[in-house]
Enzyme design. Structure first.
Site, PDB file in Angstrom:
ATOM      1  N   ASN A  12      -3.258  -1.870   5.708  1.00 47.06           N
ATOM      2  CA  ASN A  12      -2.566  -0.708   5.746  1.00 47.06           C
ATOM      3  C   ASN A  12      -2.440   0.124   4.477  1.00 47.06           C
ATOM      4  O   ASN A  12      -2.052  -0.763   3.268  1.00 47.06           O
ATOM      5  CB  ASN A  12      -0.849  -1.209   5.630  1.00 47.06           C
ATOM      6  CG  ASN A  12       0.133  -0.468   5.755  1.00 47.06           C
ATOM      7  OD1 ASN A  12       0.075   0.915   5.559  1.00 47.06           O
ATOM      8  ND2 ASN A  12       1.411  -0.875   5.768  1.00 47.06           N
ATOM      9  N   TRP A  13      -2.654   1.192   4.513  1.00 50.69           N
ATOM     10  CA  TRP A  13      -3.322   1.786   2.884  1.00 50.69           C
ATOM     11  C   TRP A  13      -2.008   2.673   2.324  1.00 50.69           C
ATOM     12  O   TRP A  13      -1.963   2.991   1.293  1.00 50.69           O
ATOM     13  CB  TRP A  13      -4.236   2.957   3.114  1.00 50.69           C
ATOM     14  CG  TRP A  13      -5.636   2.344   3.548  1.00 50.69           C
ATOM     15  CD1 TRP A  13      -5.908   1.081   3.697  1.00 50.69           C
ATOM     16  CD2 TRP A  13      -6.761   2.721   3.691  1.00 50.69           C
ATOM     17  NE1 TRP A  13      -7.425   0.920   3.919  1.00 50.69           N
ATOM     18  CE2 TRP A  13      -8.017   2.038   4.157  1.00 50.69           C
ATOM     19  CE3 TRP A  13      -7.164   4.449   3.973  1.00 50.69           C
ATOM     20  CZ2 TRP A  13      -9.210   2.182   4.367  1.00 50.69           C
ATOM     21  CZ3 TRP A  13      -8.517   4.745   4.486  1.00 50.69           C
ATOM     22  CH2 TRP A  13      -9.501   3.609   4.533  1.00 50.69           C
ATOM     23  N   HIS A  97       7.852  -1.281   9.704  1.00 53.41           N
ATOM     24  CA  HIS A  97       7.375  -1.767   8.437  1.00 53.41           C
ATOM     25  C   HIS A  97       8.577  -1.971   7.481  1.00 53.41           C
ATOM     26  O   HIS A  97       9.367  -0.889   7.534  1.00 53.41           O
ATOM     27  CB  HIS A  97       6.186  -1.164   7.811  1.00 53.41           C
ATOM     28  CG  HIS A  97       5.741  -1.549   6.757  1.00 53.41           C
ATOM     29  ND1 HIS A  97       6.272  -1.719   5.278  1.00 53.41           N
ATOM     30  CD2 HIS A  97       4.465  -2.240   6.628  1.00 53.41           C
ATOM     31  CE1 HIS A  97       5.378  -2.438   4.733  1.00 53.41           C
ATOM     32  NE2 HIS A  97       4.455  -2.893   5.445  1.00 53.41           N
ATOM     33  N   GLU A 169       6.129 -10.360   7.877  1.00 55.09           N
ATOM     34  CA  GLU A 169       6.008  -9.787   6.736  1.00 55.09           C
ATOM     35  C   GLU A 169       7.123 -10.138   5.874  1.00 55.09           C
ATOM     36  O   GLU A 169       8.174  -9.199   5.830  1.00 55.09           O
ATOM     37  CB  GLU A 169       5.532  -8.363   6.380  1.00 55.09           C
ATOM     38  CG  GLU A 169       4.105  -7.905   6.976  1.00 55.09           C
ATOM     39  CD  GLU A 169       3.783  -6.657   6.450  1.00 55.09           C
ATOM     40  OE1 GLU A 169       2.592  -6.971   6.022  1.00 55.09           O
ATOM     41  OE2 GLU A 169       4.485  -5.675   6.191  1.00 55.09           O
ATOM     42  N   SER A 221       1.022  -9.712   0.276  1.00 53.50           N
ATOM     43  CA  SER A 221       0.090 -10.247  -0.918  1.00 53.50           C
ATOM     44  C   SER A 221      -1.118 -11.065  -0.484  1.00 53.50           C
ATOM     45  O   SER A 221      -1.605 -11.862  -1.424  1.00 53.50           O
ATOM     46  CB  SER A 221       0.658 -11.085  -1.953  1.00 53.50           C
ATOM     47  OG  SER A 221       2.046 -10.348  -2.483  1.00 53.50           O
ATOM     48  N   GLY A 242      -1.957  -5.159   2.525  1.00 58.09           N
ATOM     49  CA  GLY A 242      -1.605  -3.843   1.853  1.00 58.09           C
ATOM     50  C   GLY A 242      -2.493  -3.489   0.709  1.00 58.09           C
ATOM     51  O   GLY A 242      -3.630  -3.143   0.692  1.00 58.09           O
ATOM     52  N   GLY A 243      -1.961  -3.857  -0.569  1.00 58.06           N
ATOM     53  CA  GLY A 243      -2.752  -3.388  -1.633  1.00 58.06           C
ATOM     54  C   GLY A 243      -4.240  -3.924  -1.779  1.00 58.06           C
ATOM     55  O   GLY A 243      -5.039  -3.165  -2.120  1.00 58.06           O
TER      56      GLY A 243
HETATM   57  P1  13P Z   1       0.557  -6.338   0.192  1.00 55.85           P
HETATM   58  O1  13P Z   1      -0.793  -6.886   0.748  1.00 55.85           O
HETATM   59  O2  13P Z   1       0.310  -5.337  -0.817  1.00 55.85           O
HETATM   60  O3  13P Z   1       1.761  -7.355  -0.207  1.00 55.85           O
HETATM   61  O4  13P Z   1       1.252  -5.348   1.308  1.00 55.85           O
HETATM   62  C1  13P Z   1       1.521  -5.974   2.548  1.00 55.85           C
HETATM   63  C2  13P Z   1       2.261  -5.079   3.630  1.00 55.85           C
HETATM   64  O5  13P Z   1       3.386  -4.244   3.326  1.00 55.85           O
HETATM   65  C3  13P Z   1       1.302  -4.576   4.783  1.00 55.85           C
HETATM   66  O6  13P Z   1       1.870  -3.887   5.638  1.00 55.85           O
END
Ligand code: 13P
Length: 266
Positions: A12-13, A97, A169, A221, A242-243
């Protein structure tokens, strides 16, 4: 364990990378990621990049997901993009989300309408659920997951639920974007418990077959070092990243971990 459930790694960018940066990242990922028939790799870039990337991607390697869309197919809704407009571009749509629930005040009813709209337009929902820090401390995790799952699925059939994806999440475990290496993550037991609650809720509503068919992901994370151990958690079918999905070393490392895991189990 239902062996029909294909492992899924989703990137997820969020609101990162413009169209040319997105195209470059896909190019880099294409060089590093092999075609893995047992692992489905899904990318959710900015809405703007979906059209050009749908032409660019090797469809044997990647699928696309929308990060969001509007639940009404067409009308006087200035600025909105509907699931029906995305039909030819994406396989999946991320819905519910916590960024959208918390920063754009999306409520349970809207999430429910979006799930129904996605399904109606042949886009598979990746429904995100999870408790905040305050809810966790108040011991409300199970109730929050229950409420989010039950309301979101209210307007779809058992058959439609079967092919859905639900991502756990926990809001307190999400990174702030780039600092994905140093953040609190839940203990494996906590993730296992959430997976079981999600399947239990789906079973109560739609029966055993739906509960064992849906794929359940974890997000929060995740990085290349944590992916393998996370994928060892019983009943977990993949990761929502995410990141770390913005970094091609990290993301291809996560896909590799999933592939290694699959090979060991084969
Ligand atoms: P992170 O991996 O940056 O914690 O984000 C997770 C996320 O929100 C994916 O949708």
């Amino acid at each position: 364990m239902n062996t029909q459930r294909k492992t899924m790694i989703v990137g997820n960018w969020k609101e990162h990378l413009n169209v040319s940066q997105s195209s470059l990242l896909i190019h880099r990922l294409h060089e590093r990621i092999k075609t893995h028939r047992s692992v489905e790799v899904v990318l959710a870039p900015t809405m703007l990049a979906l059209q050009p990337l749908s032409v660019q991607i090797d469809r044997r390697k990647f699928r696309l997901a929308a990060q969001n869309a509007y639940h009404i197919d067409e009308g006087a809704f200035t600025g909105e993009v509907s699931f029906s407009m995305l039909q030819d571009l994406v396989h999946y749509g991320i819905i519910g989300h916590s960024d959208r629930r918390n920063k754009f005040n999306e409520n349970l009813d809207e999430v429910c309408s979006k799930v129904a709209a996605a399904v109606r337009n042949n886009i598979m929902p990746i429904l995100c659920v999870g408790e905040s820090q305050t809810e966790k401390l108040a011991g409300e995790t199970n109730r929050v997951i229950h409420d989010q799952v039950v309301t979101a699925l209210a307007n779809v059939t058992a058959k439609e639920v079967q092919s859905m994806v639900i991502a756990y999440e926990p809001v307190w475990a999400l990174s702030s974007g780039t600092d994905f290496m140093h953040h609190a993550t839940p203990k494996p037991d906590e993730i296992l418990s959430a997976i079981n609650i999600i399947r239990h809720n789906v079973k109560e509503l739609y029966g055993v077959s739906a509960a064992s068919s849906i794929r359940v992901l974890y997000g929060g994370s995740v990085n290349a070092s944590s992916a393998y151990d996370l994928l060892n958690i019983k009943g977990l079918d993949g990761l929502l990243v995410g990141g770390a999905s913005l970094n091609y070393h990290e993301f291809s490392g996560i896909v590799d971990a999933a592939f290694r895991k699959q090979q060991e189990e084969a």
